[in-house]
Design an enzyme around this catalytic site. Structure first.
Site, short mmCIF file in Angstrom:
data_model
loop_
_atom_site.label_atom_id
_atom_site.label_comp_id
_atom_site.label_asym_id
_atom_site.label_seq_id
_atom_site.Cartn_x
_atom_site.Cartn_y
_atom_site.Cartn_z
N ARG A 121 35.94 36.41 34.09
CA ARG A 121 35.45 36.15 32.72
C ARG A 121 34.16 36.91 32.43
O ARG A 121 33.88 37.24 31.28
CB ARG A 121 35.29 34.63 32.53
CG ARG A 121 34.26 33.99 33.41
CD ARG A 121 34.43 32.48 33.52
NE ARG A 121 35.56 32.12 34.37
CZ ARG A 121 36.01 30.86 34.53
NH1 ARG A 121 35.44 29.86 33.90
NH2 ARG A 121 37.02 30.63 35.33
N LYS A 159 36.20 33.53 49.11
CA LYS A 159 37.52 32.90 49.27
C LYS A 159 37.89 32.88 50.74
O LYS A 159 37.52 33.78 51.49
CB LYS A 159 38.59 33.73 48.53
CG LYS A 159 38.55 33.70 47.02
CD LYS A 159 39.70 34.56 46.45
CE LYS A 159 39.60 34.70 44.94
NZ LYS A 159 39.84 33.46 44.19
N LYS A 167 41.75 42.64 32.69
CA LYS A 167 40.89 42.39 33.85
C LYS A 167 41.19 43.41 34.93
O LYS A 167 42.34 43.65 35.27
CB LYS A 167 41.09 40.96 34.37
CG LYS A 167 40.30 40.66 35.66
CD LYS A 167 40.39 39.19 36.07
CE LYS A 167 39.76 38.95 37.45
NZ LYS A 167 39.86 37.54 37.89
N GLU A 180 34.51 35.39 38.40
CA GLU A 180 33.95 36.70 38.03
C GLU A 180 34.72 37.38 36.90
O GLU A 180 34.15 38.17 36.15
CB GLU A 180 33.92 37.62 39.26
CG GLU A 180 35.22 38.38 39.57
CD GLU A 180 36.41 37.48 39.92
OE1 GLU A 180 36.19 36.31 40.28
OE2 GLU A 180 37.56 37.94 39.80
N ASP A 200 32.93 33.36 42.22
CA ASP A 200 34.37 33.61 42.21
C ASP A 200 34.96 33.46 40.80
O ASP A 200 36.12 33.78 40.58
CB ASP A 200 35.06 32.64 43.19
CG ASP A 200 36.46 33.10 43.56
OD1 ASP A 200 36.82 34.25 43.25
OD2 ASP A 200 37.19 32.29 44.17
N1 BES Z 1 41.28 36.03 40.49
C1 BES Z 1 41.05 34.63 40.55
C2 BES Z 1 42.19 33.80 39.95
C3 BES Z 1 43.50 33.86 40.66
C4 BES Z 1 43.80 32.96 41.66
C5 BES Z 1 44.45 34.79 40.30
C6 BES Z 1 45.01 33.00 42.31
C7 BES Z 1 45.67 34.84 40.94
C8 BES Z 1 45.95 33.94 41.95
C9 BES Z 1 39.77 34.29 39.81
O1 BES Z 1 38.78 35.25 39.86
C10 BES Z 1 39.21 33.08 40.47
O2 BES Z 1 38.85 33.17 41.61
N2 BES Z 1 39.16 31.99 39.73
C11 BES Z 1 38.64 30.77 40.24
C12 BES Z 1 37.76 30.16 39.16
C13 BES Z 1 36.95 28.99 39.64
C14 BES Z 1 35.92 29.44 40.65
C15 BES Z 1 36.29 28.39 38.43
C16 BES Z 1 39.81 29.86 40.56
O3 BES Z 1 40.80 29.87 39.84
O4 BES Z 1 39.74 29.16 41.57
ZN ZN Z 2 39.36 37.16 40.11
MN MN Z 3 37.53 35.09 41.54
#
Ligand code: BES
Ligand code: ZN
Ligand code: MN
Length: 497
Positions: free
Chosen positions: A352, A278, A266, A350, A348
């Site tokens: 995947r 966020k 990624k 994104e 968010d």
């Molecule tokens: N990059 C984040 C995941 C993340 C969170 C990595 C904290 C490291 C530390 C990812 O893109 C994300 O925002 N995931 C969301 C998914 C949700 C919207 C289904 C998440 O984990 O809240």
């Molecule tokens: Zn992310």
């Molecule tokens: Mn994200």
């Protein structure tokens, strides 16, 4: 690194830092005996004043007596009795490397109990751990400090080894450890660079530089080339950014290789969350959202530097998740390059989407193994905490091999299932799937989403490194910033193929 392997008494070795790795104390510990001789007295009272208790992982250092041929003596406990591990050795060497860099000392000598006839056996992996630890511990990220660190990392190491044969193998193992640490440190720097410095456009140049330095093949697909391949999922994520997205493909193709590994990482150089923005606290560390690609980058760098006889491809789809006027919307339906349609219900989620097209591209290379690494879900951190990655996959033996490489490298991974009935959770009413699941099992639903883009028959594993990619709350053994997790484990796994 200058490396010397021999079997001198500690009193006769001239160095800056004399290091004892103890497996116990007293008569059964050769290091303890040597330390007693150097100090001219029982070491216990002094060690205790310094806070040493004899527990595994304890580490103290103090000025050497005037008559000694070293400046500093460091004492680490590898095990209370039996049961020394190479991970304990690496951690000890890491602390020595860090202390040396801070103090401006550039030579160290290691006397490990189990290398001197004490309990346990020192192997090549033990000496590799010395190199890997020294290299990792000597890392500083000062690219943006007005006052740079003026000291260099340790450049010369002596290690006690009692055997007469195999000395060259032990020296090579230390050098190998150093090479792996240097590649891992490159990954750490990529993670540590802020998102204005490392962005989807500059990232391409980092990859070109690595390719030139290590003799790798490189292919870069710009947005038009990605569009020609119908990478609608990846391209959607970067639409709201000021930087152009790009897919980078590096390849190490040694002659005669019989196994082909595809690594996909990624590479969201900054994740604002997009329109599903966020909060500031959540954005603060989102420069690390390219940590999966940094690990892939560091791994192929190490594989090339070591000249491993395995074909390795490193692929990452670089973009930035932003909120510009062309940003993809919550509710958009997009089409990935394998023809599957996705309803975007959270911008968010994104990572995947970017991985979907990268996995389709990777699978076209007909890999024997395909592994993706991603800072994919906060849910994985909730499940496993900061230090342990989640691993999922379609191939038992691949997952098992990666887990055991992770254990050996102190980069632990814990398997989460990919239950087919949970696929329900990513069903969309208007598209083939949606990009979020329900409130629970978020790491798993993300894994199931990715599985939709891996053709059946490709042995695949997905490693969610959202927790261990980055250290925000540092400790003596987990320094601040990018970790380079799991470069060591991946290199070890590839070495074993
Ligand atoms: N990059 C984040 C995941 C993340 C969170 C990595 C904290 C490291 C530390 C990812 O893109 C994300 O925002 N995931 C969301 C998914 C949700 C919207 C289904 C998440 O984990 O809240
Ligand atoms: Zn992310
Ligand atoms: Mn994200």
């Amino acid at each position: 690194m200058q490396v010397q392997i021999a079997a001198n008494q500690a009193t006769n070795v001239t160095t800056d830092i004399l290091v004892f790795g103890l497996a116990g104390r007293g008569a059964r510990s050769p290091g303890w005996q040597q330390l007693t001789r150097i100090l001219g007295t029982n070491p216990a009272p002094m060690l205790k004043i310094l806070g040493w208790t004899g527990k595994t992982g304890d580490f103290v250092s103090f000025p050497a007596p005037r008559a000694a041929k070293c400046t500093v003596i460091a004492v680490g406990t590898l095990a209370e009795r039996a049961g020394v591990t190479d991970n304990a050795v690496r951690t000890l060497a890491q602390r020595v490397g860090a202390a040396a860099r801070t103090a401006g000392l550039d030579e160290a000598a290691f006397f490990l109990d189990h290398a001197m006839g004490g309990r346990g056996e020192a192997t090549e992996a033990t000496y590799q751990a010395i190199g890997a630890g020294l290299g990792y511990g000597g890392y500083v990220f000062d690219n943006h400090l007005g006052k740079k660190n003026e000291h260099k990392p340790i450049s010369s190491v002596y290690a006690y080894f009692s055997g007469r044969r195999n000395r060259d193998a032990m020296a090579d193992a230390i050098q190998r450890g150093v090479i792996i640490a240097e590649a891992q440190n490159q990954a750490r720097t990529l993670v540590n660079e802020p998102p204005n410095i490392l962005n989807p456009e500059s990232y391409v140049q980092y990859a070109r530089d690595l390719a030139a330095e290590r003799g790798l093949e490189i292919t870069v697909l710009d947005e038009a080339a990605c569009a020609a391949r119908n990478m609608g999922a990846f391209l959607a994520v970067g639409q709201g950014a000021g930087y152009d997205s790009a897919l980078v493909h590096l390849a190490h193709k040694p002659e005669g290789a019989t196994t082909r590994v595809v690594l996909v990482g990624k590479a969201v150089t900054f994740d604002s969350g997009g329109l599903c923005l966020k909060p500031a606290s959540g954005q603060a560390t989102m420069k690390m959202d390219m940590g999966g690609s940094a690990a892939v980058f560091g791994t192929i760098a190490a594989v090339a530097a070591l000249g491993l006889p395995v074909e390795v491809h490193a692929i990452f789809a670089a973009c930035e998740n932003m909120t510009g006027s062309k940003a993809y919307h919550t509710g958009d339906v997009i089409t990935a390059s394998n023809g599957k349609t996705i309803e975007v219900l959270n911008t968010d989620a994104e990572g995947r989407l970017t991985l979907a097209d990268a996995l389709v591209y990777g699978a076209e290379l007909k890999p024997d193994f395909m592994i993706d690494l991603a800072t994919l879900t906060g849910a994985c951190i909730v499940a496993l905490g900061m230090n342990i990655a989640g691993i999922m996959g379609t191939n038992r033996s691949l997952v098992r091999a990666l887990k055991s490489a992770g254990d050996a490298a102190d980069e632990p991974m814990w398997e989460l299932p990919l239950p087919p009935d949970y696929r329900e959770l990513i069903k969309s009413k208007i598209a083939d799937m949606k990009n979020i699941g329900g409130s629970y099992g978020g790491a798993i639903t993300a894994g199931l989403f990715l599985q939709e883009f891996v053709p059946e028959g490709v042995p695949w594993a997905h490693i969610d490194i959202a927790g261990p990619c980055y250290v925000d709350t540092p400790s003596a053994t987990r320094p601040y910033g990018g970790t380079g997790f799991p470069v060591r484990a991946l290199v070890e796994w590839i070495r074993g193929l």
